[in-house]
Design an enzyme around this catalytic site. Sequence first.
Site, short mmCIF file in Angstrom:
data_model
loop_
_atom_site.label_atom_id
_atom_site.label_comp_id
_atom_site.label_asym_id
_atom_site.label_seq_id
_atom_site.Cartn_x
_atom_site.Cartn_y
_atom_site.Cartn_z
N TYR A 72 -120.55 26.98 -85.53
CA TYR A 72 -120.43 25.41 -84.65
C TYR A 72 -119.91 25.94 -83.53
CZ TYR A 72 -120.38 20.62 -83.94
OH TYR A 72 -120.49 19.42 -83.50
N PHE A 124 -140.48 16.29 -61.41
CA PHE A 124 -141.25 16.28 -62.50
C PHE A 124 -140.98 15.07 -63.08
CE2 PHE A 124 -141.88 17.01 -66.97
CZ PHE A 124 -143.18 17.44 -66.89
N ASP A 125 -142.00 14.45 -63.94
CA ASP A 125 -141.88 13.08 -64.48
C ASP A 125 -140.61 12.59 -65.31
OD1 ASP A 125 -144.65 13.88 -64.65
OD2 ASP A 125 -145.14 13.31 -66.53
N ASP A 214 -134.31 22.74 -60.29
CA ASP A 214 -135.05 22.15 -61.37
C ASP A 214 -135.80 23.54 -61.92
OD1 ASP A 214 -137.05 21.96 -63.49
OD2 ASP A 214 -137.38 19.75 -62.83
N ALA A 216 -137.44 25.29 -64.24
CA ALA A 216 -138.12 25.77 -65.29
C ALA A 216 -139.08 26.79 -65.34
CB ALA A 216 -139.16 24.66 -65.68
N LYS A 257 -140.31 27.09 -70.66
CA LYS A 257 -141.41 27.90 -69.95
C LYS A 257 -140.85 29.35 -69.39
CE LYS A 257 -141.85 23.35 -68.82
NZ LYS A 257 -141.32 22.12 -69.42
N HIS A 449 -149.59 7.75 -70.45
CA HIS A 449 -150.59 8.70 -70.74
C HIS A 449 -150.55 9.37 -71.81
CE1 HIS A 449 -147.42 11.24 -69.14
NE2 HIS A 449 -148.18 12.41 -69.68
N1 F0G Z 1 -138.82 20.14 -65.08
C1 F0G Z 1 -140.25 20.72 -64.89
C2 F0G Z 1 -140.50 21.33 -63.69
C3 F0G Z 1 -141.22 20.73 -65.97
O1 F0G Z 1 -142.40 21.06 -65.92
C4 F0G Z 1 -140.74 20.02 -67.30
C5 F0G Z 1 -141.72 20.17 -68.27
C6 F0G Z 1 -139.36 19.75 -67.39
C7 F0G Z 1 -138.52 19.68 -66.44
C8 F0G Z 1 -138.73 19.11 -68.75
O2 F0G Z 1 -138.38 20.11 -69.73
O3 F0G Z 1 -140.22 19.64 -71.45
O4 F0G Z 1 -138.21 20.90 -71.71
O5 F0G Z 1 -137.90 18.67 -71.40
N2 F0G Z 1 -142.82 20.13 -68.33
C9 F0G Z 1 -143.83 20.26 -69.31
C10 F0G Z 1 -145.28 20.30 -68.69
C11 F0G Z 1 -143.62 19.29 -70.23
O6 F0G Z 1 -146.09 20.43 -69.43
O7 F0G Z 1 -145.25 20.44 -67.43
P1 F0G Z 1 -138.81 19.61 -71.12
#
Ligand code: F0G
Length: 458
Positions: A72, A124-125, A214, A216, A257, A449
């Site tokens: 833990y 990103f969204d 960010d 990823a 990713k 979506h």
């Molecule tokens: N930032 C970027 C640039 C991303 O593409 C994503 C996720 C996230 C943050 C969020 O990360 O999914 O681990 O919580 N992108 C995926 C996509 C879902 O399909 O582009 P997460």
Amino acid sequence: MELPFAESWKIKMVEPIRKSTREEREKWIKDANYNVFQLPADQVYIDCLTDSGTGAMSDRQWAALMMGDESYAGSRSFFELRDVVRRLTGFEYVIPTHQGRAAENVLFSHLVKAGDIVPGNSHFDTTKGHIESRKAVAYDCTVDEAKDTQLELPFKGNVDIAKLEKVLAENTDKISFIIVTITNNTAGGQPVSMANLKDIRKVADRYGKRVIFDSARFAENAYFIKTREEGYADKTIKEISREMFSYADGMTMSAKKDGLVNMGGFIATRHEDWYEGAKNYCIPFEGYLTYGGMNGRDMAALAIGLEENTEFDNLDTRIRQVQYLAARLDEYGIPYQRPAGGHAIFVDARLVLPNVPKEEFPAQTLTVELYKEGGVRGCEIGYILADRDPVTRENRFNGLDLLRICIPRRVYTNNHMDVIAAALKNVYDRRMSITRGYKIEWEAELMRHFTVKLSPLA
Ligand code: F0G
């Protein structure tokens, strides 16, 4: 004769995938209300919905799972992960989280407050969601060239420095940090150049602001710097990564990713005050600081995934596969965001389906057509994803309307790429006869979506 290019790995384990008939797919997509997120994955032949958590781990990563330390507190696997992150980024403080959006949630809980402005390049969204839900504004400073899909430029993910300067000058008090997404997913997996990262740092310093990446797809970004930017051809991906992060104060990471794992993420920073602030949110939201929502074994596999994916050969295999698919589409004249991105091809639906009115969602129409044609699941990054304007409640038609075909890492072969391209060509060949799209029957207020229910208009 020069030897052709081939993958930098061989296959040790396979997973069967099921083909289907057009009749089956027509029924299935209708049952799914013409929303590919609602399809059971068994009804998909080639799944290009996302490159997130869908990659194949290596034998070393699978072996590391067995060695994971599930303590833990003070897990050895955490220290392995922390040490790799320190080496690759130069950031001293590392907090694991269960995925990328959790890293955003933890760090932004400390950093973002109502009325703030957070400038960046096509947030990103989930990033935007975590800013907007705190009643702050995600201000987009992406270069305008990113909107012209047919323009061939090496770094279409860049931040427009003039736009950034302007928002900083006019709102100095409301801005505490800038967020740069590498690579820029929403603009089509487009990279950000080292020169741009340096310029962002300079502007940030002038205004006394901090910079978050960010990250990823940071390793893919480093690959593009190596292969496209002057002065980097002889540097390793690890050297380039380290230089990129030298221009940032911290990072959020979706390890699903470029970490080559199925689940995981982290925050890393050089600043003790950010670490101390984020700690307070990690513990209640994610878990204790040495696991933050991850299993010990997953941290062990991630430590190795980060090492592997910052080696050139692995990235070269990956990105050349995306470029292979792009070359097939070029042969057939199918328009996509140029040049091909790091993780996906973004087909320009407005150019492919000129007869489908925007009110009937061309990219969604194309997404459904591609599924019906070949059992290939892409996703709409367009007018449905854009949601409605929060004030007017009108659909937002001002951005791009794209079909994203996302390529999981180390999963499909180039034969699968050929199938995707051929299925898309068949749709493309009858594009002029596709004149009607879809009507929304039901939608959620935000992030519609994922759950939207549609009905065909023809
Ligand atoms: N930032 C970027 C640039 C991303 O593409 C994503 C996720 C996230 C943050 C969020 O990360 O999914 O681990 O919580 N992108 C995926 C996509 C879902 O399909 O582009 P997460």
